[in-house]
Design an enzyme around this catalytic site. Structure first.
Site, PDB file in Angstrom:
ATOM      1  N   HIS A 184       0.850  -1.191   0.000  1.00 61.95           N
ATOM      2  CA  HIS A 184       0.000   0.000   0.000  1.00 61.95           C
ATOM      3  C   HIS A 184       0.886   1.242   0.000  1.00 61.95           C
ATOM      4  CE1 HIS A 184      -2.420  -3.288   1.605  1.00 61.95           C
ATOM      5  NE2 HIS A 184      -3.455  -2.682   1.085  1.00 61.95           N
ATOM      6  N   HIS A 244      -4.453   3.999  -3.140  1.00 68.87           N
ATOM      7  CA  HIS A 244      -4.442   3.272  -1.865  1.00 68.87           C
ATOM      8  C   HIS A 244      -3.535   2.044  -1.926  1.00 68.87           C
ATOM      9  CE1 HIS A 244      -6.122   1.246   1.736  1.00 68.87           C
ATOM     10  NE2 HIS A 244      -6.033   0.150   1.003  1.00 68.87           N
ATOM     11  N   GLU A 301     -17.646  -4.499  24.521  1.00 78.19           N
ATOM     12  CA  GLU A 301     -16.838  -5.711  24.607  1.00 78.19           C
ATOM     13  C   GLU A 301     -15.616  -5.625  23.697  1.00 78.19           C
ATOM     14  OE1 GLU A 301     -20.051  -5.634  23.675  1.00 78.19           O
ATOM     15  OE2 GLU A 301     -21.115  -6.386  25.435  1.00 78.19           O
ATOM     16  N   HIS A 349     -28.086 -15.360  24.315  1.00 78.22           N
ATOM     17  CA  HIS A 349     -27.116 -15.189  25.401  1.00 78.22           C
ATOM     18  C   HIS A 349     -26.455 -16.503  25.809  1.00 78.22           C
ATOM     19  CE1 HIS A 349     -28.976 -11.301  25.521  1.00 78.22           C
ATOM     20  NE2 HIS A 349     -28.366 -10.932  26.620  1.00 78.22           N
TER      21      HIS A 349
END
Lengths: 673, 673
Positions: free
Chosen positions: B35, B265, B414, B476
């Site tokens: 890059h 890029h 988290e 969960h």
């Protein structure tokens, strides 16, 4: 909070909202678990939304043009269940409310879309609902562009808490919604200043209003207990040409001893405090009791949309038969009849031309023939369009001024993309697929799990699927990601070996109704191994004999994707030495597991030594096939990865990590003894 | 962009920056991949930072009080490698630059912290560097509070691109940094308006400056090619009492034909364009050539901090011997000598008292004895403190006015928590552990993988580890999450059966130097199964015989965590019927796999039928132990999950999914035939 003032200012409203609060208290008390505070805090907002704005007909929860209501703060499930019961939903009955959180009940701890028709999405993992809702709102725009505002013209409303807004996925979601000016999306932020650990300020001081404005949203702030302010804010939100966020100042567990505390977030089960709260509400009724007049008022709300639905049915009937049929086909997620013939034609062509192609490129070839015959597909990529090969010539780009566009530049938002795709699939009428590098399964993972749990046939186009990615190195090279997806229930993981298998995998993925698919595709070129055209979809069997042993069958090589080529090379070497080798291509372990015993034994008979070959971890489901479900079937070995990768050209990495035909031959000889 | 104006305005600066640009072009050209655009765009910012502000001594890259430089936009790795080579780093030599992205080189495609001392962190997965940096900055505050500003007083600088800022984890990171007023953290946003797919506006129109301000940051905007503006902005950032974001307007691939395009890029390898770019730079030198005067100027920058480091050494030597020793112990991540005795004492006590306790509670009991003797531990939770049992009495809360606090309220973040913990561990001097529900491994997953790849001994306290979570339901309830962590290289996954095993697991986790640990802990109470005190750490062997067969050994039950109790019950039933049953507790498969063959065969001899028991997917690494590495070892079965869970009380779920002693007995009898 002066509850008496609330009661006296809006007595009729108060009673309706109190019904939600009382049912919540009773259900949580009966279950001895759950989350009381959020429904008690947001009852007023929900009541006004349902009474004055939400377009729905409780008797027809699957009416395609209904407004969508998404409870992103899914722990407050009793808010949704109360609303459904009160408005007369056929499935969420009083018995279900009484069985809140019990085995077999439709009223699970968190709302599960597959348990009742009126539950739009599964929420609980925070941030998912708000991220889904972006997909819902995009699907509405797309469907409206396709079928016209007479058939498609509805809003998406979301209730989100501080948890949803702290989660990273909310950032991806609101950025995407802001960019796309999804003006029919409205988010209510339950601004109660409480998280589980305590005050929000313990962990966060973000100015949420400024944050949403920065993302291009229309923002309002209201007293979330004042029905007039709520009504006015929703009206203004609907008029805005931007997505709207309404910050609702509320009191968690309103009227309970635990009001405004983190204790109020959870299960409020103390009987005396419960009684006191009901007294504060002027709610002198028994557990689960809603007086007839209040229930009737709610049922009238549930019937409010019946006329609008009737009008819609009239408009729908007035549409051409072809349009009706196509609308229904897309809505029901049925693949067009032409799909099978289209795939077969491509397979035939490819078997003859035998291109050497990366399977990501193969995937593009397949999409080039599929997208023109499946207007319901919607493609996208998390900023890797040219690498994932997800954009075909005919799609057009979905944008503010081109809602008919079928390609979404999701941006660097793997998680937001996956969650939005879930929303599109749940909305119906759209069959989404999206791409990123396979390694970034990690980023999309919470939503990918939910695709599986929610039974949504989203397709994940995961390219650069091994060390074959090369120089970008171990951060970009998946080794455990096949294992991750294969360990997830209700997920089909395809690792096709060439263009023919890729076409077959896509056909299966696009005909799923209840199962998401993960396509694991290479960066590097692969030869065509399926050189004899078969009309039958061989991938549908999960694994099959690609090349059988000549002479006595001493060895079975089982391989997937880019390693099938290696297996075929190893076979050639071994056969030249007189060792009979069968090669099994195993593009989908889940489908192979679904075949009957007889077929599986035919493909993998006991006796010959087995070697698995895959540029991933052996933990990716291999031992079952190598060793046999109950053991004792075969001596076995594995050629693959047992560490992270490295940065170098791909060919050197395969040598370096010993994933070569020579290594397979050596392993076979070692096992043969 | 008028390059001539840049050159003439600041000719000395220009040459130094041009060296970075030229090296980048040459290295990418030689590798034929990489890059180019980002280093070419951000060379000016990096040059000013290194020349005027960054406190470092190139000869001593591990000097603890150096400023940290984090390249969050890791694909621009040639920026970092150029800076290190130019300033005289001993490891990143010109040969390494020439071998960019080749096998065995330290100059991997993305920066890998384990390849060279001066590489602070592994970046590439977007957003991770900026999220790590929050942990770096927190660790600095904590260490400074502990040892004083004479020994600890440094800054953390980050370069982040649009990709980093679109990723959700950036939201979690900047929210946490803003809340904690991490004033010594400065983020440079490479505002070049380009992503891989095209202009940023294709996918995002977020006002990043407003967004950072909303999160409580100090924000500036500058011309990222103007060295005076860069210098002034850094000076202002250092003075602010808030974390700072500097929006640097830059041109990707400055001076190249691909400038300001998404093509810029990637890898710019066209020889003619490369030559043209170098001409535009007035850089008439050959490939990889940096004229001596420019190299000397850069080396002087590399030596600039030598005096400061010398002063620091003087101050360090002046500190008490005990303080020096403790600083070094913490910095080197060495556990205190007392740890072993402390764990043994707790084990002895627990074996005698035989408490029934959830292992999340057991974990808290262990932390209560560990935290007082390990001042380097830092605990936290993603808003589940009371559920994860991660906060012990002595820790104090880390806050703006209490940097000595050792407990962090991470908020509902988290992913940000995990990534910040990686940063703390990388910084050194802090041993972080953090909790959430095991199911939300999914949210933390990208950073958990990096803990393993980066070899950082972070401890993940994952509670509510199965359907034993109960009523919250399938969203969960982890079923595949043991499989996910076990499939990840260099990760220890512990699933202890009682308090004794939990203590042993913690001891192992806290003595790791290069491996993260996942503690899988129950919500529900478990009996003490290790009732005979053993000083030896049995968990260190990964699996061991908990109860042997009486009479002829016909069966081996292998279980983990909460299912060890079930195995023991099944053993009792079977023994009563005269069937000899061994129970193997397998709290850590990875450590068992590391034992020698003889030990493993002693624990799992061939012959007896084997049944594995774990309330998770069989794909979680089981077949290796049930069937044997090379197959043919035993007839085997498994009792566990093969679907998502459900919402109901835990006991009912174990019945419903057939994870009971009765089911084990039935499976054994079936296998015995």
């Amino acid at each position: 909070m002066d509850i008496d003032a609330l009661k006296s200012a809006h007595p009729d409203h108060w009673k309706k909202a109190a019904a939600i609060r009382a049912l919540t208290l009773d259900a949580v008390h009966a279950a001895n678990s759950g989350h009381s505070g959020m429904p008690m805090g947001m009852a007023d907002v929900a009541t006004v939304l349902f009474e004055k704005h939400l377009k729905f007909d409780a008797a027809n929860p699957e009416w395609p043009d209904r407004d969508r209501f998404i409870l992103s703060a899914g722990h407050g499930s009793m808010l949704l269940y109360s609303l459904l019961y009160l408005t007369g939903d056929a499935e969420i009955t009083l018995d279900q409310i009484k069985n809140f959180r019990q085995l077999g009940a439709k009223t699970a701890g968190h709302p599960e879309n597959f348990l009742a028709k009126a539950i739009e999405t599964t929420t609980g993992p925070l941030g998912q609902g708000i991220a889904n809702s972006v997909g819902f709102a995009m699907a509405e725009e797309i469907q409206r562009a396709r079928f016209g505002a007479k058939l498609v013209d509805h809003h998406t409303y979301v209730i989100a808490g501080d948890g949803c807004l702290m989660e990273g996925v909310s950032h991806e979601a609101i950025g995407l919604a802001g960019r796309q000016k999804l003006s029919k999306l409205t988010v209510f932020w339950d601004d109660n200043n409480i998280t589980i650990d305590g005050k929000v300020a313990l962990s966060d001081r973000t100015d949420q209003k400024a944050r949403f404005e920065a993302a291009g949203w229309h923002v309002q702030e209201i007293d979330g207990h004042n029905p007039e302010e709520i009504d006015a804010a929703i009206t203004a939100a609907k008029k805005s040409d931007l997505p709207s966020m309404i910050a609702c100042k509320t009191h968690i567990a309103l009227g309970h001893a635990a009001q405004d505390t983190s204790k109020g977030h959870g299960a409020l089960t103390d009987p005396e405090q419960l009684t006191a709260a009901k007294e504060a509400y002027d709610w002198p009724y028994g557990p689960f009791e809603v007086p007839a007049e209040i229930k009737s008022a709610w049922e009238a709300i549930g019937q409010r949309g019946a006329a609008a639905r009737g009008d819609w049915e009239t408009r729908f009937s007035a549409a051409s038969g072809a349009k009706q049929k196509e609308f229904e086909r897309q809505q029901n997620g049925e693949a067009p009849k032409k799909l099978s013939a289209t795939i077969k034609a491509l397979k035939k062509q490819v078997s003859e031309e035998k291109p050497k192609a990366a399977t990501r490129k193969s995937s593009e070839m397949v999409l080039e023939v599929i997208n023109p015959i499946m207007p319901e597909t919607l493609g996208g990529s998390a900023d890797l369009t040219g690498s994932n090969n997800t954009k075909t010539g005919d799609l057009g780009v979905f944008d503010v001024d081109n809602r008919a566009g079928r390609y979404v530049y999701f941006g660097i938002r793997e998680h937001g993309m996956a969650s939005a795709m879930n929303g599109m699939a749940l909305h119906g009428g759209v069959r989404p697929y999206g791409g990123t590098f396979m390694c970034f399964t990690d980023y999309a993972r919470p939503a990918m799990r939910l695709s599986a749990l929610m039974q949504q046939p989203v397709v994940y186009v995961m390219t650069h699927d091994s060390i074959g990615l090369g120089e970008d190195g171990p951060t970009h090279q998946p080794v455990e990601h096949l294992a991750i997806s294969r360990a997830t229930p209700n997920t089909l993981v395809f690792r096709p070996a060439d263009t023919v298998e890729t076409a077959e995998a896509w056909e299966i993925a696009l005909t799923q109704q209840k199962t998401p698919s993960v396509l694991s595709l290479t960066r590097q070129g692969l030869p065509t191994v399926r050189t004899e055209h078969k009309t039958k979809n061989m991938v549908a069997q999960g694994g099959y004999v690609l090349a059988d042993a000549e002479g006595k069958r001493e060895v079975i090589l089982i391989a997937t994707g880019s390693e099938v080529e290696i297996a075929m090379q190893a076979r050639e070497t071994l056969q030249a030495e007189g060792i009979g080798v069968r090669v099994v291509s195993m593009p989908c372990m889940e489908l192979f597991a679904q075949q009957d015993d007889a077929y599986r034994k035919r493909v993998l008979p006991g006796g010959p030594v087995r070697v698995g070959i895959e540029a991933g971890m052996r933990a990716g489901g291999w031992d079952r096939w190598l060793l046999g479900e109950r053991g004792r079937e075969a001596k076995a070995g594995f050629i693959g990865m047992d560490s992270f990768g490295a940065s170098a050209p791909a060919g050197e990495l395969f040598e370096h990590f010993g994933i070569t035909a020579e290594a397979v031959v050596a392993k076979v000889k070692d096992l043969l003894g």
